[in-house]
Design a protein around this motif. Structure first.
Motif, PDB file in Angstrom:
ATOM      1  N   ASP A   1      -5.644  -1.049  -4.897  1.00  0.00           N
ATOM      2  CA  ASP A   1      -5.211  -1.555  -4.130  1.00  0.00           C
ATOM      3  C   ASP A   1      -5.971  -2.574  -3.083  1.00  0.00           C
ATOM      4  N   GLU A   2      -5.890  -3.988  -3.496  1.00  0.00           N
ATOM      5  CA  GLU A   2      -7.031  -5.063  -2.470  1.00  0.00           C
ATOM      6  C   GLU A   2      -8.088  -4.604  -3.286  1.00  0.00           C
TER       7      GLU A   2
ATOM      8  N   SER B   1       1.150  -0.870  -0.228  1.00  0.00           N
ATOM      9  CA  SER B   1       0.218   0.083   0.626  1.00  0.00           C
ATOM     10  C   SER B   1       0.491   1.054   0.013  1.00  0.00           C
TER      11      SER B   1
HETATM   12 MG   LIG Z   1      -2.171  -2.481   1.846  1.00  0.00          MG
END
Ligand SMILES: [Mg+2]
Ligand SMILES: Nc1ncnc2c1ncn2[C@@H]1O[C@H](COP(=O)(O)OP(=O)(O)O)[C@@H](O)[C@H]1O
Length: 260
Positions: free
Chosen positions: A171-172, A50
């Motif tokens: 991000d995810e 991240s």
């Molecule tokens: Mg992360």
């Protein structure tokens, strides 16, 4: 430098804290990402994915090394966000509970330097909703709390379809949803790539998902990129022990994607 390079990282490092409590979140990482590529960044929790995604978004600048977008450092985040957009893990965190969904999809255009006309915005919001299989009438007058997690995740993707960024940092984006919605989201991401020729950086802890969507996979471990390559090579002939461990952790539901 090749002219089609979107992101170029040279020996970048990012630290948090100071003194004895210093944490190195990104440790001497180098890579290039080309225009139109889908690159997945794969690694376990806390390995720095991240933070790296936020560097690409211009939210953090590296403490060491150089990070360039289209050959230039990111100086003005507003300029940057005109072209580079994100989808994050928590869709509820990205929408304000007190405004209707449609209002927020329309307001999202405020980030663009050349804001389209009101009429064009309405039209682009409708198109974007249809692109994620939502009838505009179904969300008319609705607020975020009235939608499920899966529906909200689609609203985030609708925002991307509406704004049509050149680059997407995801991000995810599928970690909060069930397998069926996850497959849908991945299909929408593919659709985005095909319809807009977008460059996508896809952050995930699941190498099975990465295999399915990527042109290239970067494996991260303890703040470093420990392996990078084509999905077939990384999954069939892993070089790093960390890649092998990630391969062992693939949920059964995604295992079928990796052809033996
Ligand atoms: Mg992360
Ligand atoms: N704003 C911050 N302040 C201090 N430490 C941070 C911050 N953001 C991330 N970190 C630390 O950096 C490391 C990498 O975090 P992160 O990139 O979020 O991991 P992940 O791979 O799970 O996304 C972790 O040790 C995390 O605690």
């Amino acid at each position: 430098m090749r002219s089609n390079v979107v992101f170029s990282a040279k020996n970048i490092s990012k630290y948090f804290g100071h003194g004895k409590k210093i944490v190195c979140a990104v440790d001497d990482i180098s890579f290039d990402i080309a225009d139109g590529e889908i690159v997945s960044i794969v690694g376990g929790s806390g390995c720095g994915k991240s933070v790296l995604a936020k560097i690409m978004l211009g939210l953090y600048s590296p403490d060491r090394g150089t990070f360039l977008y289209k050959g230039k450092p990111i100086v003005d985040t507003r300029d940057h966000w005109n072209e580079v957009q994100s989808v994050f893990q928590d869709p509820f965190g990205c929408f304000n509970q007190f405004f209707s969904i449609r209002t927020q999809l329309k307001d999202a255009f405020g980030i663009l330097k050349n804001k389209p006309s009101k009429q064009e915005i309405e039209q682009r919001v409708d198109e974007a909703l249809l692109a994620v299989n939502v009838k505009p009438a179904d969300i008319e007058g609705k607020y975020p709390f009235e939608l499920s997690g899966g529906q909200m995740q689609r609203m985030l993707l609708a925002r991307i379809f509406a704004l049509k960024p050149k680059v997407l940092i995801a991000d995810e984006p599928t970690s909060m949803v069930d397998a069926c919605v996850r497959a849908n989201i991945l299909d929408y991401l593919m659709k985005l790539k095909e319809s807009l020729g977008m460059t996508i950086v896809f952050v995930t802890h699941d190498i099975g998902l990465a295999y399915y969507v990527s042109d290239r996979i970067f494996i991260m471990h303890e703040s470093k990129i420990v392996e990078a390559g084509k999905p077939e090579d990384v999954t069939q002939h892993p070089k790093s022990e960390h890649t092998i461990r990630l391969l062992e952790d693939i949920p059964d539901i995604n295992r079928e994607w990796i052809k033996k």
